[in-house]
Design a protein around this motif. Structure first.
Motif, short mmCIF file in Angstrom:
data_model
loop_
_atom_site.label_atom_id
_atom_site.label_comp_id
_atom_site.label_asym_id
_atom_site.label_seq_id
_atom_site.Cartn_x
_atom_site.Cartn_y
_atom_site.Cartn_z
N GLN A 77 50.23 59.48 27.79
CA GLN A 77 51.63 59.05 27.76
C GLN A 77 52.16 59.00 29.17
N PRO A 78 52.75 57.94 29.63
CA PRO A 78 52.93 56.70 28.87
C PRO A 78 51.62 55.92 28.80
N ASN A 79 51.54 55.01 27.84
CA ASN A 79 50.32 54.25 27.63
C ASN A 79 50.00 53.37 28.82
N GLY A 80 48.74 53.34 29.21
CA GLY A 80 48.29 52.52 30.32
C GLY A 80 47.18 51.58 29.87
N ILE A 81 46.51 50.99 30.85
CA ILE A 81 45.42 50.05 30.58
C ILE A 81 44.29 50.34 31.58
N ILE A 82 43.08 50.47 31.07
CA ILE A 82 41.89 50.54 31.91
C ILE A 82 41.36 49.12 32.04
N VAL A 83 41.08 48.70 33.27
CA VAL A 83 40.58 47.35 33.54
C VAL A 83 39.29 47.49 34.35
N HIS A 84 38.20 46.96 33.82
CA HIS A 84 36.92 46.98 34.55
C HIS A 84 36.52 45.54 34.86
N VAL A 85 36.24 45.30 36.15
CA VAL A 85 35.94 43.96 36.64
C VAL A 85 34.56 43.96 37.27
N SER A 86 33.81 42.91 37.03
CA SER A 86 32.56 42.70 37.76
C SER A 86 32.54 41.26 38.24
N GLY A 87 31.83 41.05 39.34
CA GLY A 87 31.75 39.70 39.88
C GLY A 87 30.97 39.67 41.16
N VAL A 88 31.16 38.60 41.90
CA VAL A 88 30.52 38.44 43.20
C VAL A 88 31.60 38.14 44.23
N LEU A 89 31.34 38.57 45.45
CA LEU A 89 32.27 38.27 46.53
C LEU A 89 31.48 37.81 47.74
N SER A 90 32.12 37.01 48.55
CA SER A 90 31.52 36.64 49.83
C SER A 90 32.56 36.95 50.90
N VAL A 91 32.07 37.47 52.02
CA VAL A 91 32.95 37.79 53.15
C VAL A 91 32.51 36.97 54.35
N ASP A 92 33.51 36.36 55.00
CA ASP A 92 33.25 35.53 56.17
C ASP A 92 32.12 34.54 55.93
N ASP A 93 32.14 33.93 54.74
CA ASP A 93 31.16 32.91 54.35
C ASP A 93 29.71 33.41 54.40
N SER A 94 29.52 34.70 54.20
CA SER A 94 28.17 35.27 54.23
C SER A 94 27.56 35.26 52.84
#
Length: 129
Positions: A77-94
């Protein structure tokens, strides 16, 4: 009212658009009791979290989200939300790197109907070779 999945997905879209364009804009999503664990480094509070994100050693970053799984935290309480994300990222075009990130969103008592990031855990998914 939007479902917890819709709220989580909208948050993810907003978060990564800001992360990829201007990380300083993420300050409004955190509070003084927020905690970030970034690759094992733990930080608490808006200023230390945003400082860490802004000072990451790259200029350009692009996140591509593969999955976004959300669950309500109805026992808390109070009610919340768990959010799990997966993906790919690129930094400085690497090279593209796999990542996962988990957020615990809590209702913001100062702004009814909105949420803030209470917990944030980020890891690159690097395999051992």
């Amino acid at each position: 009212m939007a479902s917890f999945q819709e709220l989580g997905e909208a948050f993810v879209k907003h978060y990564y658009q800001n992360f990829d364009s201007n990380r300083a804009n993420l300050a409004s999503l955190y509070r003084e009791n927020s905690m970030l664990t970034f690759e094992g480094a733990q930080l608490m509070g808006v200023q230390p979290i945003v400082q860490k994100l802004v000072e990451l050693p790259f200029g350009k970053v692009d996140h591509q989200i593969s999955t976004c799984d959300c669950q309500p935290t109805v026992a808390a309480q109070p009610n919340g939300i768990i959010v799990h994300v997966s993906g790919v990222l690129s930094v400085d075009d690497s090279n593209r790197l796999q990542f996962s990130q988990t957020f615990h969103l809590m209702p913001d008592p100062a702004i009814p109907g909105s949420f803030f990031v209470h917990n944030d855990i980020f890891r690159l998914n690097l395999g051992s070779a």
